[in-house]
Design a protein around this motif. Structure first.
Motif, PDB file in Angstrom:
ATOM      1  N   GLY A  56       0.783  -1.231   0.000  1.00 46.76           N
ATOM      2  CA  GLY A  56       0.000   0.000   0.000  1.00 46.76           C
ATOM      3  C   GLY A  56       0.810   1.274   0.000  1.00 46.76           C
ATOM      4  N   ALA A  57       2.087   1.210  -0.393  1.00 46.60           N
ATOM      5  CA  ALA A  57       2.927   2.404  -0.410  1.00 46.60           C
ATOM      6  C   ALA A  57       3.082   2.999  -1.809  1.00 46.60           C
ATOM      7  CB  ALA A  57       4.311   2.078   0.156  1.00 46.60           C
ATOM      8  N   ALA A  58       2.625   2.286  -2.826  1.00 46.30           N
ATOM      9  CA  ALA A  58       2.751   2.786  -4.200  1.00 46.30           C
ATOM     10  C   ALA A  58       1.615   2.248  -5.058  1.00 46.30           C
ATOM     11  CB  ALA A  58       4.100   2.379  -4.791  1.00 46.30           C
ATOM     12  N   PHE A  59       1.339   2.964  -6.141  1.00 47.74           N
ATOM     13  CA  PHE A  59       0.361   2.533  -7.140  1.00 47.74           C
ATOM     14  C   PHE A  59       1.079   2.338  -8.466  1.00 47.74           C
ATOM     15  CE2 PHE A  59      -2.626   5.208  -4.479  1.00 47.74           C
ATOM     16  CZ  PHE A  59      -3.266   4.123  -3.908  1.00 47.74           C
ATOM     17  N   ILE A  60       0.492   1.502  -9.313  1.00 47.77           N
ATOM     18  CA  ILE A  60       1.029   1.275 -10.656  1.00 47.77           C
ATOM     19  C   ILE A  60       0.368   2.230 -11.639  1.00 47.77           C
ATOM     20  CG2 ILE A  60       1.149  -0.369 -12.569  1.00 47.77           C
ATOM     21  CD1 ILE A  60       1.332  -2.601 -10.500  1.00 47.77           C
ATOM     22  N   PRO A  72       0.899   9.092  -0.837  1.00 44.78           N
ATOM     23  CA  PRO A  72       1.377  10.118   0.095  1.00 44.78           C
ATOM     24  C   PRO A  72       1.683   9.518   1.466  1.00 44.78           C
ATOM     25  CG  PRO A  72      -0.486  10.940  -1.162  1.00 44.78           C
ATOM     26  CD  PRO A  72      -0.363   9.481  -1.503  1.00 44.78           C
ATOM     27  N   VAL A  73       2.762   9.978   2.076  1.00 42.78           N
ATOM     28  CA  VAL A  73       3.236   9.358   3.307  1.00 42.78           C
ATOM     29  C   VAL A  73       2.184   9.403   4.410  1.00 42.78           C
ATOM     30  CG1 VAL A  73       4.359  11.467   4.187  1.00 42.78           C
ATOM     31  CG2 VAL A  73       5.189   9.208   4.898  1.00 42.78           C
ATOM     32  N   GLU A  74       1.419  10.496   4.505  1.00 41.82           N
ATOM     33  CA  GLU A  74       0.388  10.580   5.540  1.00 41.82           C
ATOM     34  C   GLU A  74      -0.696   9.527   5.314  1.00 41.82           C
ATOM     35  OE1 GLU A  74      -2.622  13.860   7.589  1.00 41.82           O
ATOM     36  OE2 GLU A  74      -1.214  14.470   6.044  1.00 41.82           O
ATOM     37  N   GLY A  78      -1.190   6.420   7.736  1.00 41.92           N
ATOM     38  CA  GLY A  78      -2.534   6.382   8.325  1.00 41.92           C
ATOM     39  C   GLY A  78      -3.224   5.058   8.073  1.00 41.92           C
ATOM     40  N   ASN A  79      -3.081   4.529   6.863  1.00 44.81           N
ATOM     41  CA  ASN A  79      -3.691   3.226   6.549  1.00 44.81           C
ATOM     42  C   ASN A  79      -3.085   2.114   7.408  1.00 44.81           C
ATOM     43  OD1 ASN A  79      -5.302   4.374   4.588  1.00 44.81           O
ATOM     44  ND2 ASN A  79      -3.926   3.889   2.911  1.00 44.81           N
ATOM     45  N   LYS A  80      -1.765   2.165   7.591  1.00 53.42           N
ATOM     46  CA  LYS A  80      -1.092   1.152   8.407  1.00 53.42           C
ATOM     47  C   LYS A  80      -1.562   1.224   9.853  1.00 53.42           C
ATOM     48  CE  LYS A  80       1.735  -1.074   5.650  1.00 53.42           C
ATOM     49  NZ  LYS A  80       1.642  -2.534   5.446  1.00 53.42           N
ATOM     50  N   GLN A  85      -4.773  -0.759  14.376  1.00 52.88           N
ATOM     51  CA  GLN A  85      -5.788  -0.526  15.394  1.00 52.88           C
ATOM     52  C   GLN A  85      -6.909  -1.559  15.283  1.00 52.88           C
ATOM     53  OE1 GLN A  85      -5.824   1.363  17.927  1.00 52.88           O
ATOM     54  NE2 GLN A  85      -4.447   3.073  17.595  1.00 52.88           N
ATOM     55  N   GLU A  86      -7.304  -1.878  14.054  1.00 57.04           N
ATOM     56  CA  GLU A  86      -8.343  -2.891  13.853  1.00 57.04           C
ATOM     57  C   GLU A  86      -7.861  -4.260  14.326  1.00 57.04           C
ATOM     58  OE1 GLU A  86      -9.100  -2.554   9.701  1.00 57.04           O
ATOM     59  OE2 GLU A  86     -10.295  -0.706   9.893  1.00 57.04           O
TER      60      GLU A  86
END
Length: 234
Positions: A56-60, A72-74, A78-80, A85-86
């Motif tokens: 989830g750090a890059a898109f193709i 974007p780093v935020e 945030g996703n991580k 948390q879940e």
């Protein structure tokens, strides 16, 4: 701690972190360009780019040549954090019931582990916290202290630096710079020294005799403060 090291805390390898930072600074790149800029072999660069997409750090970006664009780093961090948390809530729900705190003496080493334990003790407090530390440590505990105060927890602080916090009782007294002492709910204590990172050592215990001993020590410190105030008032 540099950015590469920080990103490894978000489950990226050092190669992946290096490439992610390169994408952020240089823009959309293909595997060949990434390899040329970073000095990472082409095979490792392509493998790391594929892993960045999976994590989830890059898109193709599809086209004549497959290119990669950074999340974007935020957004990535945030996703991580949200995913963790879940997972945390799922573990709390399904894990076997937590046993009571150990009756004996637990040695906690390393500055980060000691600070984490202090933060958790404050966060889990139910009625009162007595904290005796030097002023250079207090800012690192402020978020948890303020949250505890908002929950109605009685906060008593003994420190060597003015620390104006609404609703908290603060006593000023010269403190050894490395010493930390905390009592939570009159049931658990942490005492020791924070000294040179991994060489820091503290004792954690829920034994009544240790709690009573430390409580008496902190009460004596407060008496010293009150006596000093009395002398100054004369």
């Amino acid at each position: 701690m540099d950015n590469t090291e920080l990103l490894t805390r978000f489950n990226l390898t050092r190669h992946e972190a290096t490439i992610y930072l390169t994408l952020l600074s240089d823009g959309d790149l293909n595997g060949y360009e990434v390899s040329k800029i970073t000095g990472i072999s082409r095979s490792n660069a392509y493998a790391s780019l594929a892993s960045l997409v999976e994590k989830g750090a890059a898109f193709i970006i599809e086209g004549e040549t497959t290119r990669y664009t950074p999340v974007p780093v935020e957004e990535f961090c945030g996703n991580k954090i949200r995913s963790l948390q879940e997972s945390k809530q799922e573990l709390i729900k399904n894990i076997p019931q937590r046993r009571e705190d150990a009756e004996g003496y637990i040695t906690i080493t390393g500055e980060h582990r000691i600070m984490d334990k202090m933060r958790n003790m404050i966060s889990e407090s139910k009625s009162r916290v007595y904290l005796s530390v030097s002023g250079n440590i207090l800012p690192e505990l402020l978020t948890e202290m303020q949250a505890a105060h908002q929950r109605g927890i009685k906060m008593v602080v003994i420190t060597d630096t003015p620390f104006p916090q609404e609703g908290m009782t603060v006593h000023l007294l010269e403190k050894p710079k490395k010493q930390v002492r905390i009592i939570v709910d009159s049931t658990t204590v942490l005492t020791g020294d924070i000294d040179e990172g991994e060489f820091s050592t503290c004792l954690y215990s829920g034994k009544k005799n240790v709690v009573d001993l430390l409580k008496e020590s902190l009460q004596n410190e407060i008496k010293v403060v009150e006596m000093m105030r009395g002398f100054e008032a004369k």
